[in-house]
Structure formats: structure tokens, C-alpha cells
Design a protein around this motif. Structure first.
Motif, PDB file in Angstrom:
ATOM      1  N   ALA A 259       0.833  -1.213   0.000  1.00 56.24           N
ATOM      2  CA  ALA A 259       0.000   0.000   0.000  1.00 56.24           C
ATOM      3  C   ALA A 259       0.866   1.260   0.000  1.00 56.24           C
ATOM      4  CB  ALA A 259      -0.930  -0.008   1.212  1.00 56.24           C
ATOM      5  N   GLU A 260       1.940   1.262   0.761  1.00 52.96           N
ATOM      6  CA  GLU A 260       2.845   2.429   0.802  1.00 52.96           C
ATOM      7  C   GLU A 260       3.519   2.637  -0.552  1.00 52.96           C
ATOM      8  OE1 GLU A 260       3.162   4.666   3.134  1.00 52.96           O
ATOM      9  OE2 GLU A 260       1.916   3.640   4.614  1.00 52.96           O
TER      10      GLU A 260
ATOM     11  N   LEU B  91       1.968   6.521  -7.103  1.00 54.01           N
ATOM     12  CA  LEU B  91       0.939   7.439  -7.593  1.00 54.01           C
ATOM     13  C   LEU B  91       1.387   8.888  -7.412  1.00 54.01           C
ATOM     14  CD1 LEU B  91      -1.896   7.704  -8.805  1.00 54.01           C
ATOM     15  CD2 LEU B  91      -2.802   7.650  -6.476  1.00 54.01           C
ATOM     16  N   THR B  92       1.940   9.204  -6.253  1.00 51.12           N
ATOM     17  CA  THR B  92       2.441  10.555  -5.982  1.00 51.12           C
ATOM     18  C   THR B  92       3.572  10.916  -6.938  1.00 51.12           C
ATOM     19  OG1 THR B  92       1.786  10.417  -3.673  1.00 51.12           O
ATOM     20  CG2 THR B  92       3.480  12.030  -4.204  1.00 51.12           C
ATOM     21  N   ALA B  93       4.386   9.926  -7.316  1.00 52.37           N
ATOM     22  CA  ALA B  93       5.506  10.160  -8.238  1.00 52.37           C
ATOM     23  C   ALA B  93       5.047  10.284  -9.689  1.00 52.37           C
ATOM     24  CB  ALA B  93       6.534   9.035  -8.106  1.00 52.37           C
ATOM     25  N   GLY B  94       3.753  10.111  -9.932  1.00 46.99           N
ATOM     26  CA  GLY B  94       3.227  10.294 -11.281  1.00 46.99           C
ATOM     27  C   GLY B  94       2.932   9.019 -12.042  1.00 46.99           C
ATOM     28  N   TYR B  95       3.188   7.878 -11.440  1.00 38.04           N
ATOM     29  CA  TYR B  95       2.875   6.619 -12.111  1.00 38.04           C
ATOM     30  C   TYR B  95       1.378   6.353 -12.028  1.00 38.04           C
ATOM     31  CZ  TYR B  95       7.894   5.737 -12.108  1.00 38.04           C
ATOM     32  OH  TYR B  95       9.250   5.823 -12.311  1.00 38.04           O
ATOM     33  N   ARG B  96       0.841   5.722 -13.059  1.00 33.90           N
ATOM     34  CA  ARG B  96      -0.589   5.409 -13.097  1.00 33.90           C
ATOM     35  C   ARG B  96      -0.846   3.905 -13.130  1.00 33.90           C
ATOM     36  NH1 ARG B  96      -0.525   9.339 -11.047  1.00 33.90           N
ATOM     37  NH2 ARG B  96      -1.120  11.381 -11.783  1.00 33.90           N
ATOM     38  N   ARG B  97       0.222   3.133 -13.151  1.00 32.85           N
ATOM     39  CA  ARG B  97       0.089   1.677 -13.225  1.00 32.85           C
ATOM     40  C   ARG B  97       1.281   1.049 -12.522  1.00 32.85           C
ATOM     41  NH1 ARG B  97       2.333  -1.624 -17.542  1.00 32.85           N
ATOM     42  NH2 ARG B  97       1.349  -3.659 -17.575  1.00 32.85           N
TER      43      ARG B  97
ATOM     44  N   GLY C 254      -5.909  -6.798  -5.159  1.00 29.00           N
ATOM     45  CA  GLY C 254      -6.584  -6.235  -6.325  1.00 29.00           C
ATOM     46  C   GLY C 254      -5.763  -6.166  -7.593  1.00 29.00           C
ATOM     47  N   TYR C 255      -4.658  -6.869  -7.645  1.00 29.74           N
ATOM     48  CA  TYR C 255      -3.860  -6.907  -8.866  1.00 29.74           C
ATOM     49  C   TYR C 255      -4.508  -7.850  -9.874  1.00 29.74           C
ATOM     50  CZ  TYR C 255      -0.167  -4.059  -6.978  1.00 29.74           C
ATOM     51  OH  TYR C 255       0.536  -3.000  -6.479  1.00 29.74           O
TER      52      TYR C 255
ATOM     53  N   HIS D 137      -3.904  -0.728 -11.957  1.00 30.38           N
ATOM     54  CA  HIS D 137      -4.006   0.675 -12.335  1.00 30.38           C
ATOM     55  C   HIS D 137      -4.245   1.499 -11.086  1.00 30.38           C
ATOM     56  CE1 HIS D 137      -3.830   0.001 -16.664  1.00 30.38           C
ATOM     57  NE2 HIS D 137      -4.422  -1.144 -16.376  1.00 30.38           N
ATOM     58  N   LEU D 138      -3.536   2.614 -10.992  1.00 32.91           N
ATOM     59  CA  LEU D 138      -3.592   3.479  -9.819  1.00 32.91           C
ATOM     60  C   LEU D 138      -4.474   4.681 -10.136  1.00 32.91           C
ATOM     61  CD1 LEU D 138       0.211   3.468  -8.972  1.00 32.91           C
ATOM     62  CD2 LEU D 138      -1.575   1.996  -7.994  1.00 32.91           C
TER      63      LEU D 138
END
Length: 166
Positions: free
Chosen positions: A108-109, A115-121, A141-142, A163-164
Motif C-alpha cells: 500500500a505504501e 501514484l504521488t511520483a506520477g505513475y498510473r500503473r 486487487g492486482y 491501475h492506480l
């Protein structure tokens, strides 16, 4: 009233971002290398030296540890897979601390940080001889990118994605 003698007090867990050369990472590297080598032989050793140290360094990667009383008990990392995708690597829980939900917390971390770093997946592969990892990713949930009814050993590395979303 006092707690039963067998009750274990909840300990505060610190989340710490580290670099791969931090001495606190040594237990993770040692135990993962042993685990991979025990399950996969020499290719397990090769996996642990496959990427340069900076692959897991910010801003494109991240290595984090969960510490209890300053001692590493779990950790994991991601590295850049492509512009929108982080690849999860080096998930670890110390053998003495398994079955406590620590891997789920690391996961989870790492998802939040990616997500904060800009990744969406997030993309990852786990080995066919790691049913506990397969179970973790399915429970978190993967989406499996393989036939879950097939023999994992016949498939080889088991790819997953998630997907994030904000």
C-alpha cells in the motif's frame, strides 16, 4: 486487568525511505537472496544483482523499509518500467514477522508513493514457486496477466498489473 502472557503489544512501525546501500537494507537483501536461491537455484542469486542500485532511487524508483524499534521487518521497492508504469521489486517480510499484514502495508505504501511520483500503473512479476506472493497480489486487487487455472510452473514468471487512481 493485565493482558495474557501470550499477548503481544502492538509496536509502532516506522516507514523509512532508504537507498540500497543503507546498512538497514542488508537483512532484506540477505534474506531475499537466500529465499530466491532456495527456490530457484543460481538464477535466484542472479535476480538480486540484476539491476543497478540507482534503479531503486528517487525520483524514478523507491526503496522503503518498515522498522520496528529501529529493526527492519519488511520492505519493498519499485523502479521505473516506463513513463506511466512502476515495476514492483524486492518485496520482503522478515521470516520472524510474517503473517502480520506487513507485506500488505508495504504494498500500500509503494502504491501511494508511485501514484504521488506520477505513475498510473504498477506492473510486477513473481516467481511460480512463490504462492504466498501470488496470493498477496490477488488479494490486493492486482490483475493477473496469465491464466490463473494453469500450472504456475508451466507459465514461468507470473505477471500482474494494477491501475492506480487518485
Amino acid at each position: 486487568m493485565s493482558e495474557p502472557a501470550h499477548a503481544v503489544a502492538a509496536r509502532a512501525v516506522e516507514i523509512r525511505r532508504v537507498t540500497i546501500d543503507d546498512p538497514l537494507v542488508e537483512p532484506l537483501l540477505r534474506e531475499l537472496t537466500h529465499e530466491y536461491t532456495s527456490r530457484y537455484g543460481p538464477p535466484g542469486q542472479a535476480e538480486m544483482t540484476r539491476y543497478p542500485a540507482d534503479a531503486f532511487a528517487e525520483p524514478h524508483g523507491l526503496l522503503l523499509l518498515l522498522l520496528e524499534d529501529g529493526v527492519p521487518v519488511a520492505g519493498g521497492a519499485y523502479k521505473r518500467y516506463d513513463e506511466r508504469t512502476a515495476e514492483l521489486k524486492r518485496m520482503w517480510t522478515a521470516s520472524a514477522h510474517r503473517r502480520r499484514g506487513l507485506a500488505r502495508r508495504v504494498l500500500a505504501e509503494l502504491e501511494r508513493a508511485a501514484l504521488t511520483a506520477g505513475y498510473r500503473r504498477i506492473f510486477l512479476t513473481t516467481g511460480p514457486l512463490q504462492p504466498e506472493a501470488r496470493g498477496l497480489y490477488l488479494a490486493a486487487g492486482y490483475t493477473p496477466l496469465f491464466d490463473v487455472t494453469a500450472d504456475p510452473v508451466a507459465i514461468g514468471p507470473l505477471p500482474f498489473e494494477k491501475h492506480l487512481f487518485r
